[in-house]
Write an enzyme that holds these catalytic residues in place. Structure first.
Site, PDB file in Angstrom:
ATOM      1  CB  SER A 173      -2.240 -12.484   3.402  1.00 42.74           C
ATOM      2  OG  SER A 173      -1.691 -11.629   2.429  1.00 42.74           O
ATOM      3  CE1 TYR A 233      -4.251  -6.472  -0.251  1.00 38.61           C
ATOM      4  CE2 TYR A 233      -2.239  -7.707   0.160  1.00 38.61           C
ATOM      5  CZ  TYR A 233      -3.187  -6.793   0.566  1.00 38.61           C
ATOM      6  OH  TYR A 233      -3.087  -6.199   1.801  1.00 38.61           O
ATOM      7  CB  THR A 256      -7.944  -6.724   0.283  1.00 34.77           C
ATOM      8  OG1 THR A 256      -8.098  -7.737   1.273  1.00 34.77           O
ATOM      9  CG2 THR A 256      -7.520  -5.428   0.947  1.00 34.77           C
ATOM     10  NE  ARG A 269       2.881   0.308   5.557  1.00 35.28           N
ATOM     11  CZ  ARG A 269       2.249  -0.385   4.618  1.00 35.28           C
ATOM     12  NH1 ARG A 269       0.972  -0.178   4.389  1.00 35.28           N
ATOM     13  NH2 ARG A 269       2.875  -1.294   3.924  1.00 35.28           N
ATOM     14  CE  LYS A 290      -9.002  -7.016   5.685  1.00 32.60           C
ATOM     15  NZ  LYS A 290      -7.848  -6.169   5.471  1.00 32.60           N
ATOM     16  CG  HIS A 314      -5.224  -2.491   5.048  1.00 30.33           C
ATOM     17  ND1 HIS A 314      -5.576  -3.096   3.874  1.00 30.33           N
ATOM     18  CD2 HIS A 314      -4.017  -3.014   5.365  1.00 30.33           C
ATOM     19  CE1 HIS A 314      -4.619  -3.930   3.491  1.00 30.33           C
ATOM     20  NE2 HIS A 314      -3.659  -3.904   4.390  1.00 30.33           N
ATOM     21  NE  ARG A 366      -4.412  -2.918  18.835  1.00 26.01           N
ATOM     22  CZ  ARG A 366      -4.678  -3.247  17.571  1.00 26.01           C
ATOM     23  NH1 ARG A 366      -5.492  -4.237  17.293  1.00 26.01           N
ATOM     24  NH2 ARG A 366      -4.110  -2.598  16.563  1.00 26.01           N
ATOM     25  NE  ARG A 373      -0.495  -2.672  13.206  1.00 24.20           N
ATOM     26  CZ  ARG A 373      -1.462  -2.011  12.567  1.00 24.20           C
ATOM     27  NH1 ARG A 373      -2.728  -2.129  12.958  1.00 24.20           N
ATOM     28  NH2 ARG A 373      -1.169  -1.231  11.541  1.00 24.20           N
TER      29      ARG A 373
END
Ligand code: FNR
Length: 382
Positions: A121, A145, A171, A180, A250, A274, A312, A332
């Site tokens: 990133s 970014y 991105t 959020r 992205k 995202h 996952r 994650r």
């Protein structure tokens, strides 16, 4: 077999084998502000949940008497051969998720150990040069970014190119912050506390903006001023002019956007929402994948389609491949692995994903990547 035999002999796996246990374990050790930041998503997190449950609406149809002792999961990405189609998605605060705060370098070490490419990133806790140096022989991509200053963008990209990254991911869905609630409620935005800004503080163009030896407030203030370039299609030629590296966009979810991106000269498409962190109220990213894949195929050429958001398990990887993804990234899961067990923890997470993917392909009779087409799947729910 190794794992089963080990368990019989009393050597149990050191880390969880299901995502639910992995997440619970990691969230128990992460400090509260990182817990909400990593686990949370936009709005009431319906899109984030949909990303995960969307996989249950597809069923892999088993085929028998197609056994092969060796499976081939390999993929070519921009001229590099990878043994598996997994990737590590760019995660801005991964640097903070290990006790020593060098999680970006550790993610790179995980990449070196597993052969799973890291997409580093922009928001790192160590400079991008130090991170790519730790990836060994595994390819690495740099995620941009795009800052408001074109000079600063050019500097970051040319540093990434010089340092040895193999592709640039731009991105597109984060030029404004996401809504959020979990983070808003706790005033939680790590960059505003001066965290994960190493690529800025190590940059000569950024240094010109702040002046020499800036205090932390000046760094944050200057970064805020640079955050979020509202890009349009008119900016594509400029992005293209920044580098000879392959460019991957992205956040592409609509077939028309995929087409237009390829018309504009980009080399790859990254279908993602995202991880449900940026906008609530959308569908699962998986639901957009077939349309994007079809648009890319109709365009001709061999542009890869990377997919992430909600992966996952190995079963999820197999389904994304069958729906046409060239490579499948997780966010994650590997961050939780790092938080819970450092480099060995994240290596374990990626190897477990690879092992489950491989076993499903074996059991269900799709031994090669090429066997995994949409015919392998049946949609079980609308
Ligand atoms: C992200 N993601 C992300 N994406 C990106 O392009 N640049 C970034 O810096 C970040 N930062 C970031 C931080 C955290 C804490 C998370 C969880 C995610 C999004 C990431 O690349 C990817 O799209 C999602 O994580 C994929 O969804 P899953 O696998 O987490 O469900």
């Amino acid at each position: 077999i190794e794992l089963y035999l080990g368990a019989l002999g009393g050597v149990l796996p050191a880390h969880p084998l299901t995502h639910a246990e992995l997440e619970a374990g990691a969230l128990a050790v992460l400090p509260p502000e990182l817990r909400t930041y990593v686990a949370g998503g936009a709005g009431d997190e319906a899109t984030q949940r949909a990303n995960v449950t969307a996989f249950e609406r597809w069923a892999l149809v088993p085929r028998m008497l197609n056994a092969r002792t060796e499976r081939d999961l390999s993929v070519e990405l921009f001229g590099k051969h990878l043994a598996s189609p997994l990737m590590m998605a760019p995660v801005g605060v991964v640097g903070l998720c290990t006790l020593d705060q060098h999680g970006d370098v550790h993610a790179a070490e995980v990449s070196a150990a597993t052969g799973v490419p890291l997409i580093g990133s922009t928001l790192m806790s160590d400079p991008l040069e130090d991170v790519v140096a730790a990836t060994g022989d595994t390819p690495a991509w740099f995620q941009l970014y795009t800052p408001k200053s074109r000079e600063l963008a050019a500097s970051l990209v040319s540093r990434a190119e010089r340092a040895g990254y193999d592709a640039l991911v731009v991105t597109l869905d984060t030029w404004v912050p996401g809504w959020r609630p979990r983070d808003l409620a706790s005033g939680n935005f790590p960059q505003l506390r001066g965290k994960a800004l190493a690529n800025y503080t190590s940059d000569p163009v950024f240094a010109e903006m702040t002046g020499p030896d800036p205090d932390p407030a000046t760094v944050v203030f200057t970064w805020v001023g640079q955050f979020g370039n509202p890009l349009t299609w008119d900016d594509l030629p400029w992005l293209r002019s920044l580098t000879d590296l392959p460019i991957v966009l992205k956040g592409i979810c609509h077939p028309d956007d995929a087409r237009r991106a390829l018309d504009g000269g980009v080399d790859g498409i990254y279908c993602s929402n995202h991880g449900g962190r940026q906008a609530n109220g959308g569908g699962a990213a998986l639901d957009w994948l077939p349309g994007v894949v079809d648009a890319v195929a109709a365009h001709g050429g061999d542009a890869p389609v990377v997919f992430d958001s909600g992966v996952r398990s190995g079963a999820d990887v197999v389904k994304a491949l069958a729906l046409g993804a060239t490579a499948v990234a997780v966010g994650r899961p590997y961050v939780y692995g790092l938080a819970l067990g450092g480099v060995p923890g994240a290596v374990h997470v990626l190897r477990a994903l690879q092992a489950e993917t491989d076993l499903i392909m074996a059991v269900d009779g799709y031994p090669n990547r090429a066997d995994l087409t949409r015919d392998a799947l049946v949609r079980t729910m609308p």
